[in-house]
Design a protein around this motif. Structure first.
Motif, PDB file in Angstrom:
ATOM      1  N   UNK A  49       9.186  -2.794  -5.373  1.00  0.00           N
ATOM      2  CA  UNK A  49       8.164  -1.906  -6.023  1.00  0.00           C
ATOM      3  C   UNK A  49       7.486  -2.774  -7.085  1.00  0.00           C
ATOM      4  N   UNK A  50       8.285  -3.707  -8.163  1.00  0.00           N
ATOM      5  CA  UNK A  50       7.721  -4.170  -9.004  1.00  0.00           C
ATOM      6  C   UNK A  50       6.636  -5.205  -8.605  1.00  0.00           C
ATOM      7  N   UNK A  51       7.141  -6.038  -7.469  1.00  0.00           N
ATOM      8  CA  UNK A  51       6.292  -6.940  -6.874  1.00  0.00           C
ATOM      9  C   UNK A  51       4.852  -6.417  -6.302  1.00  0.00           C
ATOM     10  N   UNK A  52       5.057  -5.160  -5.839  1.00  0.00           N
ATOM     11  CA  UNK A  52       3.953  -4.279  -5.326  1.00  0.00           C
ATOM     12  C   UNK A  52       3.116  -4.048  -6.339  1.00  0.00           C
ATOM     13  N   UNK A  53       3.582  -3.605  -7.316  1.00  0.00           N
ATOM     14  CA  UNK A  53       2.717  -3.311  -8.668  1.00  0.00           C
ATOM     15  C   UNK A  53       1.966  -4.464  -8.874  1.00  0.00           C
ATOM     16  N   UNK A  54       2.343  -5.717  -9.094  1.00  0.00           N
ATOM     17  CA  UNK A  54       1.896  -6.825  -9.725  1.00  0.00           C
ATOM     18  C   UNK A  54       0.774  -7.332  -8.491  1.00  0.00           C
ATOM     19  N   UNK A  55       0.849  -7.269  -7.302  1.00  0.00           N
ATOM     20  CA  UNK A  55       0.246  -7.433  -6.219  1.00  0.00           C
ATOM     21  C   UNK A  55      -1.245  -6.534  -6.313  1.00  0.00           C
ATOM     22  N   UNK A  56      -0.775  -5.193  -6.359  1.00  0.00           N
ATOM     23  CA  UNK A  56      -1.865  -4.297  -6.552  1.00  0.00           C
ATOM     24  C   UNK A  56      -2.681  -4.458  -7.706  1.00  0.00           C
ATOM     25  N   UNK A  57      -2.212  -4.655  -8.809  1.00  0.00           N
ATOM     26  CA  UNK A  57      -2.977  -4.906  -9.945  1.00  0.00           C
ATOM     27  C   UNK A  57      -3.984  -6.198 -10.111  1.00  0.00           C
ATOM     28  N   UNK A  58      -3.232  -7.269  -9.380  1.00  0.00           N
ATOM     29  CA  UNK A  58      -4.076  -8.462  -9.140  1.00  0.00           C
ATOM     30  C   UNK A  58      -5.295  -8.178  -8.212  1.00  0.00           C
ATOM     31  N   UNK A  59      -4.883  -7.307  -7.073  1.00  0.00           N
ATOM     32  CA  UNK A  59      -5.977  -6.977  -6.128  1.00  0.00           C
ATOM     33  C   UNK A  59      -6.939  -6.029  -6.837  1.00  0.00           C
TER      34      UNK A  59
END
Length: 456
Positions: free
Chosen positions: A41-51
């Motif tokens: 979930x933490x990795x997903x949050x970082x990816x979605x914030x970058x996107x």
């Protein structure tokens, strides 16, 4: 060559079984977590914030990329009809009983607002996201923005459909199979403490496996307020998986409509080991029977708490609509529960008019994850000076405040039906009381039907 391929396939299968059994199922059965989902979930949050940042930059560089409209395109007046009408009539110095043609402007305005931005029917469609979560189903106006963003989207498709989806299907099949087989076997035991204990263990274990099969990250708050035996648990309703979310932290007696197909098989097996209450929605006689059975269930303080969704239908995770008063007429202690999903990782709302159960579950299992917060609110009882409808509204308001949801007085039955004539008459009576100067309009009507669990 073929032998090498078989060896590779056997090795992959062994690794797959090890991951499913020892890294997912075993911790889930005991309510434990190895922390893998949290890191995911933490990795997903970082990816979605970058996107999100990349998409915003792309809109500046490419003006042709459409910008999503914000939620709520109309600035609505906060006051009620009584407040607005009284203020309008006072400004015109109208006496009591005098009709003014300008009063129609209020109704014209409300009508246009509803046509442009209806507050009711939009609750029966998926919640709009402020930014794209790399799922094409949440962005119908997707446009090419950058190569890196497209690559991340492609990798996401591979991970969701080729890695997560088979894993989730495996866990769901195991969880549901164990639930059906286990409850049927326990159903052959004589009634008693052993049967009840085994039934609770099987239900809790299987629901946890199924929740883990959705990559569900559930945060339970205020567990000291968890529903107790002999009580009634009421919650807002977004999805059929609400049941799995709540039942992963405790056992409940389910109340709902009888279904066919796979759902019917599961219901018939569950009732063999636990006193769930299933009924035909179209039969009025059954409703009286259900009410009597619920009262008897509540009177027996040793039975599991009843789980009811008083809205009677799924709402899109933004609001809480009218609670039907049936479950609040039974008596006993009400344990309110607020459920709020994080829409960034997947849309948990079930639009039953658009997707059947199988299509909905496939969408769930190909989403990034299910992230949800559950708040147990302090128990509530009916006050001496309020009726069942007022009590239902008080509980609904408490759930809406805790979950950060919009508190709406409208009936969720409008999802499939027309506005009741009684509601129109109440609006007319309200306006008439304002004109004659009484200024004491009657309250809007409340639902008088029973509650269901697995409805769309």
């Amino acid at each position: 060559m073929m032998e090498d391929l078989w060896q590779v396939a056997a090795g992959v299968f062994q690794v797959w079984i090890f991951v499913v059994v020892f890294l997912i199922m075993m911790p889930a059965m005991f309510g434990l977590s190895l922390g893998v989902t949290g890191v995911y979930i933490q990795i997903l949050v970082q990816i979605l914030e970058w996107a999100t940042v990349r998409i915003q930059r792309g809109r500046q560089e490419q003006p042709s990329v459409p910008v999503p409209l914000p939620n709520g395109i109309i600035e609505r007046a906060v006051g009620s009809m009584e407040e607005e009408m009284v203020q309008r009539r006072r400004s015109q110095s109208l006496v009591a009983g005098e009709f003014a043609l300008s009063d129609a402007l209020y109704f014209y305005k409300k009508g246009v607002e509803s046509i442009v931005d209806d507050q009711v029917t939009q609750r029966f469609s998926s919640e709009e996201l402020a930014s794209w979560n790399l799922l094409t189903r949440t962005n119908q106006n997707f446009r090419y923005i950058s190569l890196r963003l497209t690559i991340f989207w492609g990798i996401g498709v591979f991970v969701r459909y080729c890695v997560l989806f088979p894993l989730r299907i495996t866990l769901a099949i195991i969880g549901l199979s164990w639930l059906v087989i286990g409850t049927v076997l326990v159903g052959f035991l004589p009634d008693g403490g052993v049967k009840q204990w085994l039934s609770e263990v099987i239900h809790l274990t299987c629901y946890r496996i199924c929740a883990r099969g959705l990559s569900a990250t559930i945060s339970y708050h205020n567990r000291e307020n968890k529903p107790q035996k002999g009580g009634i648990c009421v919650a807002n309703h977004t999805s059929p998986i609400d049941v799995a979310i709540l039942a992963s932290d405790g056992c409940y007696a389910m109340v709902g409509q009888i279904h066919g197909g796979l759902m019917g098989v599961i219901q018939r097996s569950m009732v063999k080991s636990c006193p769930h209450v299933w009924f035909e929605r179209s039969e009025m006689k059954d409703r009286h029977t259900v009410t009597n059975r619920l009262r008897a269930h509540v009177a027996a303080k040793t039975k599991l708490p009843i789980l009811i969704f008083p809205e009677g239908t799924c709402i899109n995770n933004t609001s809480v609509m009218m609670f039907k008063k049936g479950s609040f007429e039974i008596g006993g202690t009400i344990y309110p529960v607020a459920i709020k999903y994080d829409p960034r990782f997947g849309d948990a709302f079930w639009n039953s008019s658009k997707y059947n159960m199988v299509s909905y579950l496939l969408r769930m299992m190909t989403s990034w994850a299910i992230v949800v917060n559950v708040w147990y609110l302090p128990p509530m009882t009916m006050k001496a000076d309020e009726d069942a409808a007022q009590f239902a509204n008080r509980v609904k308001s408490a759930i809406a405040r805790q979950g950060g949801l919009l508190d709406l007085a409208w009936d969720g039955g409008l999802k499939r039906g027309k506005v009741k004539e009684s509601y129109k008459e109440e609006q007319q009576k309200m306006y008439s009381s304002i004109v004659v100067g009484q200024n004491s309009p009657t309250a809007p009507p409340t639902g008088d039907t029973e509650d269901t669990v697995h409805t769309g």
